[in-house]
Design a protein around this motif. Structure first.
Motif, PDB file in Angstrom:
ATOM      1  N   PHE A 193       5.180  -0.495  -2.008  1.00 28.85           N
ATOM      2  CA  PHE A 193       4.187  -1.324  -1.828  1.00 28.85           C
ATOM      3  C   PHE A 193       2.997  -0.919  -2.586  1.00 28.85           C
ATOM      4  O   PHE A 193       2.802   0.079  -3.204  1.00 28.85           O
ATOM      5  N   LYS A 194       2.061  -1.922  -2.644  1.00 28.81           N
ATOM      6  CA  LYS A 194       0.917  -1.606  -3.333  1.00 28.81           C
ATOM      7  C   LYS A 194      -0.506  -1.937  -2.246  1.00 28.81           C
ATOM      8  O   LYS A 194      -0.350  -2.647  -1.351  1.00 28.81           O
ATOM      9  N   GLU A 222      -4.760  -3.414   3.167  1.00 28.19           N
ATOM     10  CA  GLU A 222      -3.640  -4.245   3.403  1.00 28.19           C
ATOM     11  C   GLU A 222      -2.360  -3.601   2.345  1.00 28.19           C
ATOM     12  O   GLU A 222      -2.913  -3.318   1.375  1.00 28.19           O
ATOM     13  N   LYS A 223      -1.245  -3.650   2.671  1.00 25.68           N
ATOM     14  CA  LYS A 223      -0.031  -3.167   1.851  1.00 25.68           C
ATOM     15  C   LYS A 223       0.755  -4.422   1.948  1.00 25.68           C
ATOM     16  O   LYS A 223       1.114  -5.114   2.663  1.00 25.68           O
ATOM     17  N   ILE A 224       1.079  -4.536   0.306  1.00 23.51           N
ATOM     18  CA  ILE A 224       2.055  -5.732  -0.228  1.00 23.51           C
ATOM     19  C   ILE A 224       3.044  -5.133  -0.622  1.00 23.51           C
ATOM     20  O   ILE A 224       3.127  -4.318  -1.318  1.00 23.51           O
ATOM     21  N   SER A 225       4.226  -5.539  -0.003  1.00 18.83           N
ATOM     22  CA  SER A 225       5.719  -5.104  -0.462  1.00 18.83           C
ATOM     23  C   SER A 225       5.796  -5.527  -2.017  1.00 18.83           C
ATOM     24  O   SER A 225       5.356  -6.775  -2.466  1.00 18.83           O
TER      25      SER A 225
END
Ligand SMILES: [Fe+2]
Lengths: 231, 108
Positions: B47-48, B57-60
């Motif tokens: 994730f980023k 927030e973490k985005i996959s």
């Protein structure tokens, strides 16, 4: 700011195409059928859709809905987060000039509201120094370096997405302040549209900024998105 | 098993840059397990992170497989619990061909 149509046999797509080319208003077609096929074939009458891997079946339509992978949202469009005013595909070399959003299921309780700001209003409101900043300073949109406002054939266009800018480059405190001041200017001129089931809105991606408000994680909100260049 | 792993796709012309990975794994396991191994080998994070107001927030990542021999054949994987053997082997030498897109999730 809104031109209303209803989807029926009398709907003349050529009129809609002309409205889009004019570009000063957002078009809303009520009672639009809720399938990918209908949306794709309708848009093909007025423009050329953008095909992307991430779309449904690798085609032209993307389902904007909550979707998690590894317990994280798969993308911003697959989250329930508030998305600030932006241009879609700001990192493309050639940014598509139109977007269609078809509401299949709205969020609950006035949530997930769409908001827009027209470039025309921004140009009216911005001070000369702000305009200069917006037209001269280049920002990094992933691999593309470009100013937020560009003028071609006496017509301005806008390209802005601070999430892209902030995600792919280190920005200074001064630049952060600049982005905050742009957001403030853009937000000041914004207006809301609450999409209802069956509403298809069409707008210019190069002449309007758009965003949406936060909504409940379990609301099952579903918007079908198509990007295209008007013919 | 041999995996043709696409490490990047050239923005200019869409040409994939790939390498072959040799991974010891049973094909009746989930594709998620295989991607976990690929994350380990390549060091690509799952994730980023992004500052979102006051929160992080973490985005996959987004996962793709190649579904046909022509170059346009990448398809997104929605269901990571599917078995490895359910995916077609459409790589250059008929390996399973996979792609992890790291950062596009941040672009609207
Ligand atoms: Fe958007």
């Amino acid at each position: 700011m809104l031109i209303n149509y209803t989807f029926n046999k009398e709907l003349v797509h050529e009129n809609i195409r002309k409205d889009i080319i004019k570009g000063d208003k957002i078009i809303c077609i009520k009672n639009f059928p809720l399938s990918d096929e209908n949306l794709n074939s309708f848009i093909n009458l007025i423009g050329i859709p953008i095909i992307e891997y991430r779309n449904n079946g690798g085609n032209s339509i993307f389902d904007v809905k909550v979707f998690k992978q590894n317990n994280f949202f798969r993308s911003i469009a697959n989250s329930n987060l508030n998305i600030p005013l932006h241009t879609d595909c700001a990192d493309f070399k050639s940014v598509p000039n139109c977007i269609g959003l078809l509401c299949v299921k709205p969020a609950l309780l006035e949530q997930g509201v769409s908001f827009f700001t027209s470039l025309k209003e921004i140009l009216k409101e911005a001070s000369n120094s702000k305009l200069k900043e917006l037209t001269t300073k280049k920002w990094k949109f992933r691999n593309e370096l470009k100013p937020i406002l560009q003028k071609k054939n006496e017509q301005f266009s806008i390209c802005y997405d601070r999430i892209t800018i902030e995600s792919f480059s280190q920005i200074t405190d001064k630049e952060l302040e600049e982005l905050n001041s742009f957001d403030e200017l853009f937000k000041k001129e914004s207006f809301e549209i609450m999409l209802k089931k069956g509403d298809l809105i069409l707008f210019r991606n190069d002449l309007f900024l758009h965003g949406r408000s936060h909504f409940d994680l379990n609301s099952e909100r579903l918007i079908k998105r198509i990007r295209f260049n008007v013919k | 098993m041999k995996i043709e792993f696409i490490s990047e796709i050239d923005d200019e012309n869409g040409t994939p840059v790939s390498k072959v990975l040799d991974i010891d794994i049973e094909e009746n396991l989930s594709i998620e397990k295989l991607f976990s191994k690929i994350h380990e080998i390549t060091g690509i994070p799952k994730f980023k992170e992004m500052k979102w107001g006051d929160e992080i927030e973490k985005i996959s990542c987004t996962y793709y497989f190649k579904s046909s021999f022509d170059s346009e054949g990448l398809e997104m994987i929605d269901d990571l619990s599917k078995q490895i053997s359910d995916f077609p082997k459409k790589g250059s030498n008929k390996e399973l061909c996979l792609y992890i897109e790291e950062s596009r999730g941040f672009v609207n």
